[in-house]
Design an enzyme around this catalytic site. Structure first.
Site, PDB file in Angstrom:
ATOM      1  N   TRP A   5       0.811  -1.207   0.000  1.00 42.57           N
ATOM      2  CA  TRP A   5       0.000   0.000   0.000  1.00 42.57           C
ATOM      3  C   TRP A   5       0.843   1.254   0.000  1.00 42.57           C
ATOM      4  O   TRP A   5       0.552   2.208  -0.732  1.00 42.57           O
ATOM      5  CB  TRP A   5      -1.000  -0.021   1.160  1.00 42.57           C
ATOM      6  CG  TRP A   5      -2.145  -0.897   0.798  1.00 42.57           C
ATOM      7  CD1 TRP A   5      -2.300  -2.213   1.111  1.00 42.57           C
ATOM      8  CD2 TRP A   5      -3.242  -0.551  -0.043  1.00 42.57           C
ATOM      9  NE1 TRP A   5      -3.444  -2.705   0.531  1.00 42.57           N
ATOM     10  CE2 TRP A   5      -4.045  -1.716  -0.176  1.00 42.57           C
ATOM     11  CE3 TRP A   5      -3.646   0.620  -0.685  1.00 42.57           C
ATOM     12  CZ2 TRP A   5      -5.214  -1.726  -0.936  1.00 42.57           C
ATOM     13  CZ3 TRP A   5      -4.818   0.606  -1.436  1.00 42.57           C
ATOM     14  CH2 TRP A   5      -5.578  -0.562  -1.550  1.00 42.57           C
ATOM     15  N   LYS A  48     -12.899  -1.982   6.268  1.00 44.58           N
ATOM     16  CA  LYS A  48     -12.276  -3.010   7.092  1.00 44.58           C
ATOM     17  C   LYS A  48     -12.903  -3.020   8.494  1.00 44.58           C
ATOM     18  O   LYS A  48     -13.574  -3.964   8.870  1.00 44.58           O
ATOM     19  CB  LYS A  48     -10.754  -2.790   7.189  1.00 44.58           C
ATOM     20  CG  LYS A  48      -9.994  -3.270   5.948  1.00 44.58           C
ATOM     21  CD  LYS A  48      -9.880  -2.225   4.876  1.00 44.58           C
ATOM     22  CE  LYS A  48      -8.755  -2.491   3.894  1.00 44.58           C
ATOM     23  NZ  LYS A  48      -8.960  -3.611   2.992  1.00 44.58           N
ATOM     24  N   ASP A  94      -1.811   6.379   6.558  1.00 52.63           N
ATOM     25  CA  ASP A  94      -2.898   5.610   5.957  1.00 52.63           C
ATOM     26  C   ASP A  94      -3.298   4.543   6.972  1.00 52.63           C
ATOM     27  O   ASP A  94      -2.567   3.567   7.178  1.00 52.63           O
ATOM     28  CB  ASP A  94      -2.407   4.980   4.649  1.00 52.63           C
ATOM     29  CG  ASP A  94      -3.450   4.066   4.009  1.00 52.63           C
ATOM     30  OD1 ASP A  94      -4.519   3.838   4.608  1.00 52.63           O
ATOM     31  OD2 ASP A  94      -3.169   3.570   2.895  1.00 52.63           O
TER      32      ASP A  94
END
Lengths: 363, 363
Positions: free
Chosen positions: A103, A194, A170
């Site tokens: 990511w 999530k 993030d």
């Protein structure tokens, strides 16, 4: 409440608290006597405004977000934010990124459209977050992905930023799983899918002094200052996703575990769930997790079968045992158990029990 | 099926078909025996992929979308697309815009970040779409908002584009209410939250030859070519909104009215609903609609009480009569009845009956 639902270890969109799903179903045709589903409400009407205000207040309370941070409900997910953050904060200047997995690597690549990006450090295939970072004092910000969903790498402490360079984190895949030390943060962002709610909702926490720096080419709908000035209603927000997220916030606030309540209880259970699973993997001779214990994720636990020929039968047997979506990300292979907030301890216990049984049969 | 729910005339998010809401509630904890809510499914799992593929196929069938158009499920809404379209199509060159109300005016303003924008024509306060347009043969595209939600102005025919200049149409508030003549269109976009489903889902229909023109500063998550290459799964799509939209598509396909079925039946009912309401307004001495009959919207019917002192009591009495969300947009005042696909004929009949009763009492 008992349930016969299987345990769903999907990395996101991911399992949600069953009481939240039941309430959503019950309120589907008539929210609180309004005669409307939440999906059908004007975002500017008093009913939805009350839902959005409570969601924001509960989120602020749960994460102890300071008053000088704005909370924005946006769209576009983490991949959208990879562009939206540099459009808002880089001023076309320098951005440093620490690579700890897939990511942060994507974030660095996207930021190059707008800024001079330097890789401050790169985990490579070492499985441990590097200690030495090459930082620039005049960077617009330093970007970290504090939980790498695919690689299972998590920062358990945030670094002190150098010379006041704002830290951008993030937090998509561990938001609301633990407290955040806001004194070290300039901006945090995360997709909801999530730990928080349905896909399509992105939360941004931005320190007020960082507003007003957007590039001219930043779309109004993604300009933090514009979104903040309109209380996240410059464009129609993803109203239903905000409503579900708000119910999840209420569920977290009331969560009890080990004599604790709220986020502290959630965190303690997450610690216990992760320890249980990592200990089982480490004690086995069939499975292995390749991340250094100093930075293993509490949320996403990738593991490999040393005999990869068993992968398919492992997944089939797991599904038959009511343990869903354990397949690892296609880019790394193997298995992955995502054990977000809504995964009960019983789910991890069932997984550990299955791991042992499977190993006894095939190991 | 009977219902005691009130009639909801909200402009969007807006009323949805009750059978769709019932199905969503029923499937909330366990979609088709999967053991998961749709919200909990990996977007790459076979269950959700089947949902998304069917939604796209049904939408393509309903609107007879030609094979050389890609259908994209995106995020950001109409206001997001106001930037995303010029980032993808303008090449930094010329863009012509016809102003027919608030939405096309916003689109023109946003496009100026990326392109040389010319107003080809402007409706001003005339209430009638101008005939003479100043068009440039070398424009990258011509932008129209084919239904202005706030102003109640609708194009009932699409113009022929000049010299192959692609036509871009914002169909947010009348998508799926009538057929589209794709031979005249280069790109169409619309948010879901009027006729299609929950807010947070944006549909883009783009002719394949227009892919691959994006500016370097276009975020990957909003680059049509990238999104198309990943079947709308470059970033996690708004999965639950796509699922609800898919159920609405199935509802439209099975809709029957006046001996017709599907989109033809929906359109015929929309024509009848609009005629009933406009005739009642025109016949009254208390209410007035100020749009020329040639371009009155079938979806959004703004009207004013000639005695504006009655506005508050009108809204209160309407609510007491089970007629919700009739207040006009703050920028224009007055009233507005949005009568999208999911508003039954009985809802418009109830509104017309209320209009007459109220006028008899107060006119």
């Amino acid at each position: 409440m008992t349930s016969s639902r299987p345990f769903n270890f999907a990395p996101g969109p991911a399992t949600l608290p069953e009481p939240v799903l039941r309430q959503v179903a019950e309120e589907m045709l008539d929210w609180h006597g309004s005669g409307m589903s939440v999906m059908e409400m004007s975002h500017r009407g008093k009913e939805f405004v009350s839902i959005a205000e409570r969601a924001e207040a509960d989120l602020r309370e749960l994460l102890a977000v300071p008053a000088n941070f704005r909370i924005l409900f946006m769209q576009g997910g983490g991949l959208g934010e990879n562009a939206i953050v540099p459009m808002n904060l880089s001023r076309g200047g320098k951005v440093d990124v620490v690579i700890t997995g897939s990511w942060s690597r994507k974030s660095a690549a996207e930021a190059r459209r707008y800024a001079d990006v330097q890789i401050a450090a790169d985990i490579g295939k070492t499985g441990v977050i590097p200690r030495d970072w090459q930082l620039r004092d005049d960077a617009a910000y330093l970007h970290l992905c504090t939980n790498e969903t695919i690689d299972g790498v998590e920062f358990h402490d945030l670094p002190q930023s150098a010379n006041g360079v704002p830290l951008v984190i993030d937090i998509s895949s561990h938001m609301l799983s633990r407290p955040i030390d806001w004194s070290r943060v300039g901006l945090a962002f995360g997709g909801a899918q999530k730990n928080v709610g349905p896909a399509g909702l992105t939360m941004v926490f931005v320190r007020e002094d960082l507003l007003g720096r957007a590039l001219d080419i930043c779309p109004s709908a993604f300009n933090y200052e514009t979104v903040a000035a309109h209380q996240s209603m410059f464009n129609t927000p993803p109203t239903f996703a905000i409503y579900v997220a708000g119910l999840v916030f209420q569920w977290v606030k009331g969560f009890e575990y080990a004599g604790l309540r709220g986020l502290a209880a959630i965190e303690r259970q997450n610690i216990d769930k992760a320890r249980l699973l990592y200990e089982a993997l480490d004690a086995s001779s069939l499975y292995e997790n390749r991340v250094d214990p100093s930075c293993r994720s509490r949320m996403n636990v990738p593991f490999f079968l040393k005999n990869e020929a068993l992968n398919e039968v492992f997944l089939a047997d797991a599904k038959a045992a009511g343990l869903l979506q354990l397949k690892g990300h296609k880019s790394v292979g193997g298995m992955r158990a995502s054990i977000y907030n809504a995964m009960p301890l019983a789910g991890v216990q069932a997984l550990v029990s299955f791991l042992k049984t499977f190993e006894a049969r095939h190991g």
